[in-house]
Design a protein around this motif. Structure first.
Motif, mmCIF file in Angstrom:
data_model
loop_
_atom_site.group_PDB
_atom_site.id
_atom_site.type_symbol
_atom_site.label_atom_id
_atom_site.label_comp_id
_atom_site.label_asym_id
_atom_site.label_seq_id
_atom_site.Cartn_x
_atom_site.Cartn_y
_atom_site.Cartn_z
ATOM 1 N N ASN A 187 0.981 -1.197 0.099
ATOM 2 C CA ASN A 187 -0.027 -0.070 0.021
ATOM 3 C C ASN A 187 1.076 1.327 0.007
ATOM 4 N N THR A 188 1.934 1.509 -0.974
ATOM 5 C CA THR A 188 2.720 2.392 -0.830
ATOM 6 C C THR A 188 3.082 2.742 -2.355
ATOM 7 N N LEU A 189 3.317 4.119 -2.238
ATOM 8 C CA LEU A 189 3.501 4.949 -3.407
ATOM 9 C C LEU A 189 4.939 5.475 -3.566
ATOM 10 N N TYR A 190 5.670 5.451 -4.641
ATOM 11 C CA TYR A 190 6.728 5.878 -4.525
ATOM 12 C C TYR A 190 7.351 7.017 -5.765
ATOM 13 N N LEU A 191 8.189 7.786 -5.455
ATOM 14 C CA LEU A 191 8.725 8.820 -6.454
ATOM 15 C C LEU A 191 10.206 8.856 -6.150
ATOM 16 N N GLN A 192 10.986 8.228 -7.057
ATOM 17 C CA GLN A 192 12.553 8.088 -7.141
ATOM 18 C C GLN A 192 12.766 9.326 -8.101
ATOM 19 N N MET A 193 13.675 10.292 -7.590
ATOM 20 C CA MET A 193 13.991 11.548 -8.184
ATOM 21 C C MET A 193 15.494 11.541 -8.197
ATOM 22 N N ASN A 194 16.011 11.643 -9.353
ATOM 23 C CA ASN A 194 17.314 11.732 -9.644
ATOM 24 C C ASN A 194 17.765 13.048 -10.187
ATOM 25 N N SER A 195 19.029 13.191 -10.424
ATOM 26 C CA SER A 195 19.582 14.544 -11.104
ATOM 27 C C SER A 195 18.797 15.618 -10.728
ATOM 28 N N LEU A 196 18.450 15.820 -9.252
ATOM 29 C CA LEU A 196 17.531 16.889 -8.840
ATOM 30 C C LEU A 196 18.284 18.334 -9.208
ATOM 31 N N LYS A 197 17.248 19.198 -9.342
ATOM 32 C CA LYS A 197 17.677 20.740 -9.842
ATOM 33 C C LYS A 197 17.216 21.695 -8.836
ATOM 34 N N PRO A 198 17.726 22.664 -8.518
ATOM 35 C CA PRO A 198 17.288 23.580 -7.556
ATOM 36 C C PRO A 198 15.600 24.230 -7.947
ATOM 37 N N GLU A 199 15.090 23.994 -9.098
ATOM 38 C CA GLU A 199 13.814 24.201 -9.354
ATOM 39 C C GLU A 199 13.015 23.061 -8.942
ATOM 40 N N ASP A 200 13.310 21.951 -8.369
ATOM 41 C CA ASP A 200 12.830 20.887 -8.112
ATOM 42 C C ASP A 200 12.323 20.968 -6.517
ATOM 43 N N THR A 201 12.855 22.141 -6.019
ATOM 44 C CA THR A 201 12.499 22.350 -4.537
ATOM 45 C C THR A 201 11.133 22.728 -4.590
ATOM 46 N N ALA A 202 10.283 22.030 -3.668
ATOM 47 C CA ALA A 202 8.995 22.132 -3.393
ATOM 48 C C ALA A 202 8.452 21.433 -2.356
ATOM 49 N N VAL A 203 7.207 21.475 -1.956
ATOM 50 C CA VAL A 203 6.349 20.696 -1.126
ATOM 51 C C VAL A 203 5.961 19.608 -1.967
ATOM 52 N N TYR A 204 5.963 18.271 -1.622
ATOM 53 C CA TYR A 204 5.559 17.194 -2.825
ATOM 54 C C TYR A 204 4.366 16.496 -1.866
ATOM 55 N N TYR A 205 3.293 16.361 -2.574
ATOM 56 C CA TYR A 205 2.051 15.709 -2.211
ATOM 57 C C TYR A 205 1.787 14.309 -2.960
ATOM 58 N N CYS A 206 1.156 13.371 -2.335
ATOM 59 C CA CYS A 206 0.891 12.340 -3.124
ATOM 60 C C CYS A 206 -0.628 12.582 -2.812
ATOM 61 N N ALA A 207 -1.563 12.300 -3.931
ATOM 62 C CA ALA A 207 -2.732 12.506 -3.979
ATOM 63 C C ALA A 207 -3.543 11.214 -4.724
ATOM 64 N N LYS A 208 -4.727 11.019 -4.078
ATOM 65 C CA LYS A 208 -5.567 9.721 -4.567
ATOM 66 C C LYS A 208 -6.504 10.228 -5.807
ATOM 67 N N VAL A 209 -6.485 9.404 -6.892
ATOM 68 C CA VAL A 209 -7.545 9.883 -7.836
ATOM 69 C C VAL A 209 -8.752 9.228 -7.595
ATOM 70 N N ASP A 210 -9.912 10.043 -7.824
ATOM 71 C CA ASP A 210 -11.133 9.337 -7.522
ATOM 72 C C ASP A 210 -11.416 8.093 -8.516
#
Length: 119
Positions: free
Chosen positions: A77-100
């Motif tokens: 029951n887990t969702l993942y996001l692997q983020m590589n080659s990160l850039k300063p413009e990737d700075t953010a709050v990241y949310y997971c969301a359930k689609v209806d």
């Protein structure tokens, strides 16, 4: 009740990697598509990536294509996001969301996890 709890954010240098997780509960996780959405400081929400219920289809924003990988483990029951080659413009709050069920909107959101890319 439905709960989505993100983890894995933090401070990383440009070019680095992070793996975000979203632990889901309160619904049949394997039956629903899921998404990652982010919000940079002072900006609106930006869709990042989608994955279908079985994990066989994935979609990415052009800004992250080739660098980020969305995946899910329906047994955990887990969702993942692997983020590589990160850039300063990737700075953010990241949310997971359930689609209806109809695939037309996000009906539940997590609390978010902060990702800061800076040297």
């Amino acid at each position: 009740q439905v709960q989505l709890v993100e983890s894995g954010g933090g401070l990383v240098q440009p070019g680095g990697s992070l793996r975000l997780s979203c632990a889901a509960s309160g619904f049949t996780f394997s039956s629903y598509a899921m998404s990652w959405v982010r919000q940079a400081p002072g900006k609106g929400l930006e869709w990042v990536s989608d994955i279908n219920s079985g994990g066989s289809s994935t979609y990415y924003a052009d800004s992250v294509k080739g660098r980020f990988t969305i995946s899910r483990d329906n047994a955990k029951n887990t969702l993942y996001l692997q983020m590589n080659s990160l850039k300063p413009e990737d700075t953010a709050v990241y949310y997971c969301a359930k689609v209806d069920w109809y695939g037309t909107m996000y009906d539940y959101w997590g609390q978010g996890t902060q990702v800061t890319v800076s040297s």
